[in-house]
Design a protein around this motif. Structure first.
Motif, PDB file in Angstrom:
ATOM      1  N   LEU A  74       0.826  -1.204   0.000  1.00 61.39           N
ATOM      2  CA  LEU A  74       0.000   0.000   0.000  1.00 61.39           C
ATOM      3  C   LEU A  74       0.864   1.260   0.000  1.00 61.39           C
ATOM      4  CD1 LEU A  74      -2.862  -0.974   2.487  1.00 61.39           C
ATOM      5  CD2 LEU A  74      -3.134  -0.369   0.072  1.00 61.39           C
ATOM      6  N   ALA A  75       1.965   1.211   0.741  1.00 61.41           N
ATOM      7  CA  ALA A  75       2.871   2.359   0.788  1.00 61.41           C
ATOM      8  C   ALA A  75       3.428   2.667  -0.602  1.00 61.41           C
ATOM      9  CB  ALA A  75       4.003   2.091   1.775  1.00 61.41           C
ATOM     10  N   GLN A  76       3.795   1.628  -1.339  1.00 62.55           N
ATOM     11  CA  GLN A  76       4.321   1.824  -2.696  1.00 62.55           C
ATOM     12  C   GLN A  76       3.250   2.378  -3.637  1.00 62.55           C
ATOM     13  OE1 GLN A  76       6.796  -1.421  -4.303  1.00 62.55           O
ATOM     14  NE2 GLN A  76       6.744  -2.359  -2.275  1.00 62.55           N
ATOM     15  N   ILE A  77       2.032   1.854  -3.474  1.00 65.65           N
ATOM     16  CA  ILE A  77       0.940   2.308  -4.346  1.00 65.65           C
ATOM     17  C   ILE A  77       0.667   3.797  -4.127  1.00 65.65           C
ATOM     18  CG2 ILE A  77      -1.513   2.046  -4.883  1.00 65.65           C
ATOM     19  CD1 ILE A  77      -1.191  -0.918  -3.951  1.00 65.65           C
ATOM     20  N   TYR A  78       0.517   4.193  -2.865  1.00 66.33           N
ATOM     21  CA  TYR A  78       0.221   5.597  -2.569  1.00 66.33           C
ATOM     22  C   TYR A  78       1.386   6.505  -2.959  1.00 66.33           C
ATOM     23  CZ  TYR A  78      -4.140   4.605  -0.097  1.00 66.33           C
ATOM     24  OH  TYR A  78      -5.437   4.235   0.207  1.00 66.33           O
ATOM     25  N   HIS A  79       2.611   5.995  -2.834  1.00 68.88           N
ATOM     26  CA  HIS A  79       3.777   6.773  -3.252  1.00 68.88           C
ATOM     27  C   HIS A  79       3.686   7.084  -4.750  1.00 68.88           C
ATOM     28  CE1 HIS A  79       8.072   7.993  -3.363  1.00 68.88           C
ATOM     29  NE2 HIS A  79       8.003   7.481  -4.585  1.00 68.88           N
TER      30      HIS A  79
END
Length: 233
Positions: free
Chosen positions: A97-102
């Protein structure tokens, strides 16, 4: 009879397991092939393979995320955002999720939508507080947002000043027009008075002429009458 029924159910279960295993293998093969093509920068073919993986498993968050990355590399930002947004709704892993939002933040920042970019980076950090790259991007987006808001305020102020200046010009123009009209009005009245005076003189001359004509007639009649009254001695 019961033995046959159990045997039939067992065969169906084995068949379902085999189909599922085959589908999983096909999904993995498409993803792996897509990853190789992505690494080689062959993004169009990578996109094709990720879409095939999603046909096998529409809820594959790996395929959705990788497809979003591929679309992003092709500058298909709107489609990439759609994939990332869909992925956030079903992805459970915080690191993913962190990568997606980044990545969502990167797209929004490139579109100068700094307010939404800031929120995306914050969401990324909520899922992975240790990501220094995201933290740097967040600080940069916040600064650009502040500059954008300041520029907008300056533009609004400049426009307001222009509007006020235009209003003042319009007001001065109206005042000048009123002044010109007031200056023209006495002249018109004077012309009117002059015309009245001229008419009066013409009327007076006409009356005087009529009076002279009357006097001439009277004198003429007196002479004629006098001639007729003379006695014949």
């Amino acid at each position: 009879m019961r033995m046959l029924q159990k045997k039939y159910i067992g065969m169906v279960l084995l068949l379902l397991v085999a189909v599922a295993a085959s589908a999983q293998k096909a999904e993995r093969d498409f993803i792996r092939k897509g990853n190789r093509l992505f690494k080689d920068s062959v993004y169009v073919d990578a996109e094709v393979n990720y879409r095939k993986a999603l046909e096998v498993n529409p809820k594959s968050t790996i395929s959705m995320f990788n497809l979003g990355n591929t679309l992003m590399q092709q500058n298909k930002l709107k489609e990439a955002m759609k994939q990332y947004t869909s992925t956030t709704k079903i992805e459970k892993d915080k690191s993913n999720l962190a990568q997606i939002y980044h990545n969502m933040g990167v797209i929004l920042q490139s579109q100068k939508d700094y307010a939404k970019a800031v929120e995306a980076y914050k969401q990324s950090l909520r899922n992975n507080p240790k990501d220094d790259e995201t933290r740097y991007n967040l600080a940069l987006a916040q600064k650009m947002l502040k500059d954008q808001q300041q520029n907008q305020q300056n533009q609004d102020q400049n426009q307001q000043n222009k509007d006020q200046e235009q209003d003042k010009k319009d007001q001065n123009k109206d005042q000048q027009q009123n002044k010109d009209q007031q200056q023209q009005q006495p002249q018109s009245q004077k012309d009117k008075n002059d015309m009245s005076k001229e008419n009066a003189e013409q009327l007076l001359n006409s009356v005087m002429q009529d009076e002279k004509d009357v006097q001439d007639k009277v004198k003429k009649q007196q002479i004629l009458q006098g001639g007729r009254l003379e006695k014949d001695w």
